[in-house]
Design a protein around this motif. Structure first.
Motif, PDB file in Angstrom:
ATOM      1  N   GLY A  67      29.679  29.474  65.020  1.00 54.14           N
ATOM      2  CA  GLY A  67      29.916  30.138  66.293  1.00 54.14           C
ATOM      3  C   GLY A  67      29.113  29.641  67.470  1.00 54.14           C
ATOM      4  N   PHE A  68      28.469  28.474  67.337  1.00 55.41           N
ATOM      5  CA  PHE A  68      27.676  27.972  68.446  1.00 55.41           C
ATOM      6  C   PHE A  68      27.729  26.452  68.463  1.00 55.41           C
ATOM      7  N   THR A  69      27.365  25.891  69.595  1.00 56.97           N
ATOM      8  CA  THR A  69      27.372  24.444  69.768  1.00 56.97           C
ATOM      9  C   THR A  69      25.940  23.920  69.803  1.00 56.97           C
ATOM     10  N   PHE A  70      25.835  22.598  69.769  1.00 51.12           N
ATOM     11  CA  PHE A  70      24.531  21.945  69.900  1.00 51.12           C
ATOM     12  C   PHE A  70      23.903  22.321  71.241  1.00 51.12           C
ATOM     13  N   ALA A  71      24.733  22.349  72.280  1.00 55.68           N
ATOM     14  CA  ALA A  71      24.241  22.715  73.613  1.00 55.68           C
ATOM     15  C   ALA A  71      23.760  24.162  73.655  1.00 55.68           C
ATOM     16  N   ASP A  80      23.055  15.374  65.465  1.00 56.48           N
ATOM     17  CA  ASP A  80      24.104  16.246  65.981  1.00 56.48           C
ATOM     18  C   ASP A  80      23.899  17.635  65.400  1.00 56.48           C
ATOM     19  N   ARG A  81      24.851  18.511  65.692  1.00 59.50           N
ATOM     20  CA  ARG A  81      24.763  19.892  65.225  1.00 59.50           C
ATOM     21  C   ARG A  81      24.745  19.984  63.699  1.00 59.50           C
ATOM     22  N   ASP A  82      25.519  19.130  63.024  1.00 64.99           N
ATOM     23  CA  ASP A  82      25.543  19.163  61.568  1.00 64.99           C
ATOM     24  C   ASP A  82      24.172  18.848  60.972  1.00 64.99           C
ATOM     25  N   GLU A  83      23.467  17.906  61.575  1.00 66.94           N
ATOM     26  CA  GLU A  83      22.140  17.586  61.059  1.00 66.94           C
ATOM     27  C   GLU A  83      21.173  18.748  61.288  1.00 66.94           C
ATOM     28  N   LEU A  84      21.322  19.450  62.398  1.00 68.35           N
ATOM     29  CA  LEU A  84      20.513  20.638  62.648  1.00 68.35           C
ATOM     30  C   LEU A  84      20.790  21.703  61.587  1.00 68.35           C
TER      31      LEU A  84
END
Length: 241
Positions: A37-41, A60-64
């Protein structure tokens, strides 16, 4: 002690703190909106940094999300190891503690639990995450080895991996539906712990296993070793429901 709770309140970026601030921000967003439900930004904004700042630490978001899941599995493993306590004082009692620890983690750390099991991140795409997940699953596998060793004479001995996967499925189902600490849990006219204990005892009795404490005190000659990461089917924790 929960990493998540320790880091709460350390918002904002200063030198050496960006990675931790982003991880905490993502955990808060998972709690509010779920892992999808959220983005990297959004994570950068929650941490109080520019949209470009997260790229200093995460591709990227997946690595986070992978980093959060890894930390979750590390905490999860520690809880399961403590609960199992090498099968003391007897196998059935120790295994009941493992089940309760599973439910306690889902209830107390719902954001980590979601990142681990519901983010859609392929566990086998990240070797460090894979290793952390395998170490956690190995505790249930070791407990299943001990349970399998209790097979009465004349009763076919089931494969320990099959038992581990069956019991994990029961624990995961109860935790996901009734034992988690967020709004997704369902109402239940009994405690999640009582439901899981009943499920496991019915399962073991169906296999012909003794489930009383006196029978379970008869331990095998030596404890089975915890299987090293990488043995058996890859990523048993990694497929979301």
């Amino acid at each position: 002690m929960s990493w998540q709770k320790d880091r709460r309140g350390e918002r904002g970026y200063h030198h050496g703190n960006l990675k931790e601030a982003l991880l905490q921000a993502a955990l808060d967003l998972i709690s509010q909106k779920g892992p999808a439900g959220f983005t990297f930004a959004d994570a950068a904004r929650m941490a109080g940094v520019s949209p470009a700042a997260p790229y200093r630490h995460f591709r990227d978001r997946d690595e986070l999300l992978s980093s959060i899941a890894q930390r979750g599995f590390e905490q999860f493993e520690a809880m399961l190891v403590q609960a199992w306590d090498d099968g003391r004082p007897d196998t059935v009692t120790a295994f009941e503690r493992v089940g309760k620890a599973y439910l306690a983690f889902a209830r107390n750390e719902p954001a980590f639990y979601s990142a681990m099991f519901e983010s859609g991140i392929p566990v086998d795409s990240n070797p460090t995450l894979m290793a952390a997940s395998e170490r956690a699953f190995a505790i249930i596998r070791a407990a299943a080895e001990r349970l399998a060793a209790m097979t009465p004479p004349g009763t076919p001995r089931p494969p320990a991996m099959m038992m581990a996967l069956h019991i994990w499925s029961m624990a995961h189902g109860v935790a996901s539906l009734f034992g988690r600490g967020d709004a997704a849990r369902r109402k239940l006219p009994m405690s999640p712990e009582d439901l899981l204990e009943a499920e496991v005892l019915i399962y073991l009795r169906g296999l012909g296993f003794p489930t009383d404490r006196r029978a379970s005190d008869q331990k095998p000659a030596g404890p089975p070793p915890v299987p090293p990461a990488g043995n058996g089917p890859s990523g048993p924790w990694g497929k979301p429901k």
